[in-house]
Design an enzyme around this catalytic site. Structure first.
Site, short mmCIF file in Angstrom:
data_model
loop_
_atom_site.label_atom_id
_atom_site.label_comp_id
_atom_site.label_asym_id
_atom_site.label_seq_id
_atom_site.Cartn_x
_atom_site.Cartn_y
_atom_site.Cartn_z
N ASP A 158 -12.02 -52.07 -25.77
CA ASP A 158 -11.67 -50.39 -25.75
C ASP A 158 -12.46 -49.48 -25.73
O ASP A 158 -13.68 -49.67 -25.07
CB ASP A 158 -12.11 -50.26 -27.87
CG ASP A 158 -11.83 -48.76 -27.90
OD1 ASP A 158 -11.63 -47.59 -27.41
OD2 ASP A 158 -11.34 -49.00 -29.08
N HIS A 159 -12.05 -49.08 -24.08
CA HIS A 159 -12.52 -48.99 -23.14
C HIS A 159 -13.58 -47.50 -23.68
O HIS A 159 -14.68 -47.11 -22.86
CB HIS A 159 -11.44 -48.29 -22.03
CG HIS A 159 -10.62 -46.64 -21.68
ND1 HIS A 159 -10.00 -46.63 -22.85
CD2 HIS A 159 -11.35 -45.77 -22.11
CE1 HIS A 159 -9.44 -45.21 -23.19
NE2 HIS A 159 -10.02 -44.55 -21.88
N HIS A 186 -9.85 -45.78 -30.55
CA HIS A 186 -10.94 -45.02 -30.13
C HIS A 186 -11.90 -44.17 -30.82
O HIS A 186 -12.92 -44.35 -31.09
CB HIS A 186 -10.62 -44.19 -28.64
CG HIS A 186 -9.91 -44.47 -27.50
ND1 HIS A 186 -9.94 -45.89 -27.20
CD2 HIS A 186 -8.71 -44.57 -26.89
CE1 HIS A 186 -9.27 -46.36 -26.77
NE2 HIS A 186 -8.27 -45.60 -26.16
C1 BG6 Z 1 -5.58 -44.72 -23.96
C2 BG6 Z 1 -4.37 -44.13 -24.44
O1 BG6 Z 1 -5.88 -45.70 -24.52
O2 BG6 Z 1 -6.88 -43.61 -23.85
C3 BG6 Z 1 -4.18 -42.77 -23.49
O3 BG6 Z 1 -3.45 -45.16 -24.82
C4 BG6 Z 1 -5.08 -41.94 -23.51
O4 BG6 Z 1 -2.51 -42.36 -24.45
C5 BG6 Z 1 -6.26 -42.35 -23.04
O5 BG6 Z 1 -4.54 -41.22 -22.93
C6 BG6 Z 1 -7.24 -41.24 -23.05
O6 BG6 Z 1 -8.82 -41.82 -22.58
P1 BG6 Z 1 -9.56 -41.01 -21.92
O7 BG6 Z 1 -10.62 -42.17 -21.27
O8 BG6 Z 1 -8.54 -40.31 -20.44
O9 BG6 Z 1 -9.90 -40.10 -22.00
#
Ligand code: BG6
Length: 504
Positions: A185-186, A248
């Site tokens: 989960d980045h 997230h």
């Molecule tokens: C991803 C989603 O996990 O996270 C995307 O699949 C989203 O739809 C993105 O745009 C948002 O990540 P960040 O790091 O740009 O806030």
């Protein structure tokens, strides 16, 4: 850090080597880790995909990608030459057992060359439909046998619903030990997200206030200006609940709501987080109607450019019922949080791109100032801004300088930019390094993923069974559907936003 990364010979096998994730995130992250001295002395990156490419062609492609997407800018020639010698490409058919035999041979060849037994990290940067076949073939080729050395990294989405995530967990746990599985989960790799734990558990001043006695409500808002871009085929089958809330936003909620862990070990931290998910109140169909709002964007203008509505985006069903916005009011039924609402919202094509957690404290028990002094009265707030601003603000009342007593809210700010000169690493740098080190703290455990699915399934069911009659219901560059404002306004609150570059 007890493990010396330099001595950990590591081979990365990246499925989806020619894909977007590798181009934008993985290759730049590996390169930056290399620049900052965080890669082992002996490492190898084997990209794999269907497109036939030579090693050199693949290296050239990654160089272009890094030049375009790396936070450190264009690659320096001398550094790139050293780094790129460790990059290889293998054309592959993921259904074919020969592919995996070939990986096995490459690993053996590196091991013989380096005179060591390397760590091997299989990174599945491919569509989730391919997770089962790749995992099974890795197992059939006996490439997963050593739990100390072999790891598998799985990108989200982890399943499409509770059932499919259980199936995937079952399949993976038949092949790998849980300690070998790294579910990404980045958001958990983001510097400001990791700092939530530091802020809560490395300071003593917050803990006495961090409960239902002092906190009135919590907001977690992740808004994006981007639309679905080129990902219509994936997104139309997912929607904001699956794409953002299930993972997230609920992870952010867990970090805010968790009990202090007794130590920082991966399982202890993840146990405390899963406790939160378990304590979250489940929804009846009636609750879904009262506490969850969905939206879908219409066309509009964003920063002077006309943008299409969601149903006109490429690879999206022109009658799609998929939500591009979701707002939900949750409760955590335990002693710490009983009665405190947690409002979560996320959506695409909104007015601002910003991820912000707002903790609003209860009002003072008695107002001692004359009403005219307190016209712009504002309850205390703690605002954790994850991106693009990276800051923590505490909003307090102060006396405006002057001869009369006038109060207004001021911010005490900790801002990364003003405090530190070092650039924060990208989330993927942190997560790739942790994978090499074998540290799973920032990765999702199987039970966490399932609990999060279980929590949102009633909402998904209700929304699938009852199509929205008013989609699209918000225009591009707005703050989402009106019902989302009403959701929070009914309780007497409003969504909080931070001015970005002076603009609200
Ligand atoms: C991803 C989603 O996990 O996270 C995307 O699949 C989203 O739809 C993105 O745009 C948002 O990540 P960040 O790091 O740009 O806030």
């Amino acid at each position: 850090m007890s493990i010396n990364i330099k001595s950990q010979a590591t081979i990365f096998v990246i499925f989806g080597g020619t894909g977007d994730l590798n181009a934008r995130k993985l290759a730049p992250a590996l390169y930056n880790l290399f620049l900052d001295g965080w890669l082992p002395e002996k490492f190898s990156i084997i990209g794999t995909g269907r497109t036939p490419l030579t090693d050199d062609q693949f290296r050239t492609k990654l160089l272009d990608d890094i030049n375009q997407f790396s936070r450190s800018g264009k690659a320096e020639k001398a550094k790139w030459e050293v780094f790129s010698k460790n990059i290889y490409y293998q054309v592959s058919d993921i259904n074919d057992s020969e592919t995996y035999k070939e990986f096995g041979k490459r690993v053996e060849a590196h091991n013989a060359d380096w005179k060591t037994k390397s760590n091997v990290i299989y990174y599945l940067a491919v569509s989730p439909n391919f997770f089962p076949i790749i995992a099974s073939n890795i197992s059939k080729a006996k490439l997963a046998a050593d739990p100390e050395k072999v790891r598998i990294v799985i990108e989200k989405p982890f399943g499409h619903d509770l059932e499919s995530s259980k199936e995937l967990n079952k399949l993976l746990s038949g092949i790998f030990d849980e300690r070998q599985i790294y579910r990404i989960d980045h958001y958990l790799g983001k510097e400001t997200v990791q700092n939530i734990m530091a802020f809560r558990f490395a300071n003593s001043i917050m803990e006495p206030l961090w409960n239902r006695n002092y906190i009135e409500h919590v907001q977690i808002s992740v808004t994006e200006q981007l639309g679905v871009e080129e990902r219509g085929d994936y997104y139309d089958g997912a929607g904001a609940m699956r794409d953002m809330i299930q993972n997230h936003l609920l992870q952010l909620l867990c970090l805010v709501a968790m009990e202090p862990p007794v130590n920082f070990s991966a399982d202890e931290v993840r146990n405390r987080k899963v406790d939160v998910l378990r304590a979250m109140r489940r929804f009846s169909p009636e609750d879904v109607r009262n506490s969850a709002v969905r939206g879908q964007y219409a066309s509009g203008w964003m920063q002077g450019k006309e943008v299409p509505g969601y149903r006109k985006e490429p690879k999206v069903n022109p009658e799609s019922n998929t939500e591009t916005f979701a707002a939900v009011k949750f409760f955590v039924d335990n002693w710490r949080w009983q009665g405190v609402p947690f409002y979560l919202r996320t959506g695409k094509r909104l007015h601002q791109s910003a991820s912000i957690i707002t903790i609003q404290f209860k009002d003072v028990p008695h107002l001692v100032f004359p009403t005219e002094a307190a016209e712009s009265w504002q309850q205390n707030r703690l605002i954790i801004s994850i991106q693009p601003e990276m800051s923590i603000r505490i909003q307090v009342q102060a006396k405006r300088p002057g001869l009369d007593m006038v109060l207004n809210a001021v911010d005490m700010v900790f801002d990364y930019k003003g405090t530190y000169t070092t650039q924060a690493p990208e989330a993927y740098e942190t997560l790739l390094l942790d994978t090499m080190l074998g540290d799973q703290t920032l990765f999702m455990r199987g039970d966490q993923v399932e609990e999060a699915w279980a929590l949102i399934m009633p909402i998904l069911h209700t929304w699938v069974n009852k199509k929205s009659l008013n989609f699209p219901n918000y225009s591009a560059d707005s703050w989402g559907p009106e019902a989302a404002e009403a959701l929070i306004a009914r309780d007497g609150f409003t969504w909080f936003t931070l001015p970005i570059n002076g603009k609200k």
